[in-house]
Motif scaffolding. Sequence first.
Motif, PDB file in Angstrom:
ATOM      1  N   PHE A 156       0.772  -1.536   0.203  1.00 41.04           N
ATOM      2  CA  PHE A 156       0.245   0.139   0.026  1.00 41.04           C
ATOM      3  C   PHE A 156       0.897   1.027   0.067  1.00 41.04           C
ATOM      4  O   PHE A 156       1.863   0.963   0.058  1.00 41.04           O
TER       5      PHE A 156
ATOM      6  N   GLY B  31      -3.171   5.225   1.178  1.00 43.03           N
ATOM      7  CA  GLY B  31      -3.515   4.141   0.997  1.00 43.03           C
ATOM      8  C   GLY B  31      -3.826   3.497   3.328  1.00 43.03           C
ATOM      9  O   GLY B  31      -4.806   3.358   3.293  1.00 43.03           O
ATOM     10  N   TRP B  32      -2.714   3.562   3.460  1.00 43.65           N
ATOM     11  CA  TRP B  32      -2.697   3.442   4.903  1.00 43.65           C
ATOM     12  C   TRP B  32      -3.452   4.570   5.669  1.00 43.65           C
ATOM     13  O   TRP B  32      -4.067   3.747   7.012  1.00 43.65           O
TER      14      TRP B  32
ATOM     15  N   GLN C 133      -5.688   6.170   5.153  1.00 44.26           N
ATOM     16  CA  GLN C 133      -7.116   5.819   4.827  1.00 44.26           C
ATOM     17  C   GLN C 133      -7.871   4.370   5.368  1.00 44.26           C
ATOM     18  O   GLN C 133      -9.009   5.111   5.426  1.00 44.26           O
ATOM     19  N   ARG C 134      -7.118   3.554   4.938  1.00 44.73           N
ATOM     20  CA  ARG C 134      -7.689   2.070   5.471  1.00 44.73           C
ATOM     21  C   ARG C 134      -6.962   0.954   6.537  1.00 44.73           C
ATOM     22  O   ARG C 134      -6.404   0.187   5.571  1.00 44.73           O
ATOM     23  N   LYS C 135      -6.550   2.581   7.367  1.00 44.44           N
ATOM     24  CA  LYS C 135      -5.174   1.040   8.379  1.00 44.44           C
ATOM     25  C   LYS C 135      -5.813   0.152   8.279  1.00 44.44           C
ATOM     26  O   LYS C 135      -5.565  -1.313   8.840  1.00 44.44           O
ATOM     27  N   GLN C 136      -7.005   0.094   9.109  1.00 47.53           N
ATOM     28  CA  GLN C 136      -8.007  -1.127   9.695  1.00 47.53           C
ATOM     29  C   GLN C 136      -7.660  -2.543   8.868  1.00 47.53           C
ATOM     30  O   GLN C 136      -7.417  -3.511   8.867  1.00 47.53           O
ATOM     31  N   GLU C 137      -8.304  -1.887   7.437  1.00 45.82           N
ATOM     32  CA  GLU C 137      -8.325  -3.086   6.814  1.00 45.82           C
ATOM     33  C   GLU C 137      -7.336  -3.772   6.215  1.00 45.82           C
ATOM     34  O   GLU C 137      -7.180  -5.016   6.476  1.00 45.82           O
ATOM     35  N   TYR C 138      -5.957  -2.629   6.360  1.00 38.83           N
ATOM     36  CA  TYR C 138      -5.084  -3.364   6.235  1.00 38.83           C
ATOM     37  C   TYR C 138      -4.205  -4.768   7.131  1.00 38.83           C
ATOM     38  O   TYR C 138      -3.994  -5.596   6.628  1.00 38.83           O
TER      39      TYR C 138
ATOM     40  N   THR D 243      -6.229  -7.821   6.527  1.00 32.99           N
ATOM     41  CA  THR D 243      -6.038  -8.877   5.731  1.00 32.99           C
ATOM     42  C   THR D 243      -4.366  -9.420   6.463  1.00 32.99           C
ATOM     43  O   THR D 243      -3.839  -9.896   5.594  1.00 32.99           O
TER      44      THR D 243
END
Length: 351
Positions: free
Chosen positions: A143, A147-148, A150-155, A158
């Motif tokens: 990422f 991206g990190w 904005q979407r830290k929890q998602e990553y 994953t």
Amino acid sequence: MIKKVAVLYGGRSGEHEVSVRSAAAVMDGLKQLNNLEVLPVFIAKDGTWLLHGNRVAFLPDPNIGGLYLLEGESAGQVLTVDVVFPVLHGPYGEDGTIQGLLELARLPYVGAGVAGSAVGMDKILMKAVLQAAGLPVGEYIWFTATGWTQRKQEYVATVGEKLGYPCFVKPANLGSSVGITKAYNSEELIAAVAEALQYDRRVLVEKMLAGLEIECSVLGNDDPLASLPGQIIPCNDFYDYRAKYLDDRSRLIIPAELPPETTEKVRELAVKTFTALDCAGYARVDFFVQVEEGRVWINEINTIPGFTAISMYPKLWEASGLPFPRLLQKMLELAEERARQTASLKTEYES
Ligand SMILES: Nc1ncnc2c1ncn2[C@@H]1O[C@H](COP(=O)(O)OP(=O)(O)O)[C@@H](O)[C@H]1O
Ligand SMILES: [Mg+2]
């Protein structure tokens, strides 16, 4: 005729000090060759190029044919250069930037060209190319800094589901283990990403691959050869900067004690990796090998590997019957061969 070889070292990179050490060994080795003069070009951390303390430059004009002297008694004159030997690890040296300048200047240089250097340096692009070529690389995600944010929890989720812990967090472009962390849980992952993002806008997280750390040297242009493989036994939890350069308890086993079929598989994959990434001259390809299962994973390629006299790259060739000065001689010849090939290509199109 005396051949003038400009050795570029130091550089604007976190691996500046390592480069200084590699270059010392390369220049020592070059001095053992006949009919050759070494021009030591030190690149300071701020990017200034110095020859014996005076500023010099390569300019993109292909008619100059050497180093333009900017300071000192001969300021304004050009020192002819036959081959350039970049001994620069990491960004602004191993990543295609210097290679681009040398292409423009039409000077032969040792090692991979622009694309091979750039893709080989970028761990994300490198894995994508190797995967596309059907070569075995471990699982990973990547990422950007944006991206990190904005979407830290998602990553983080994953990584937990797809890769598991411990995992390896790396800046996309760097070497010598700078900015790399082995993260054992999600908290460490978050801290490790923050650390890696200090070195690059893009970060990758890799699944941990168990197994032996095996390295293989490759030499050649379009028909490259692989050396015998060697094994690294890091003295730390992994082969980090300390284990590589500061602590002398890491061990190299040369050649690696592998079953013959595994040795062959490693050598074959080393050549395929080199070719898939359009490398030239030389490179070292690093693997993780699970001996029992007969599994071999490609970890990475180094288009300007560590090059002190005790480094893996030259040691593997020595064990394969090619001593240090002859190895250097061969690398210079390959540089000139590639430059001749490039020069023979058409650059104008008739309609
Ligand atoms: N996926 C992985 N699984 C296990 N060990 C790893 C993994 N990635 C890296 N390592 C360890 O970290 C070291 C440095 O990682 P590497 O990707 O080779 O970075 P560098 O380009 O800085 O050498 C490796 O030599 C190895 O010891
Ligand atoms: Mg490595």
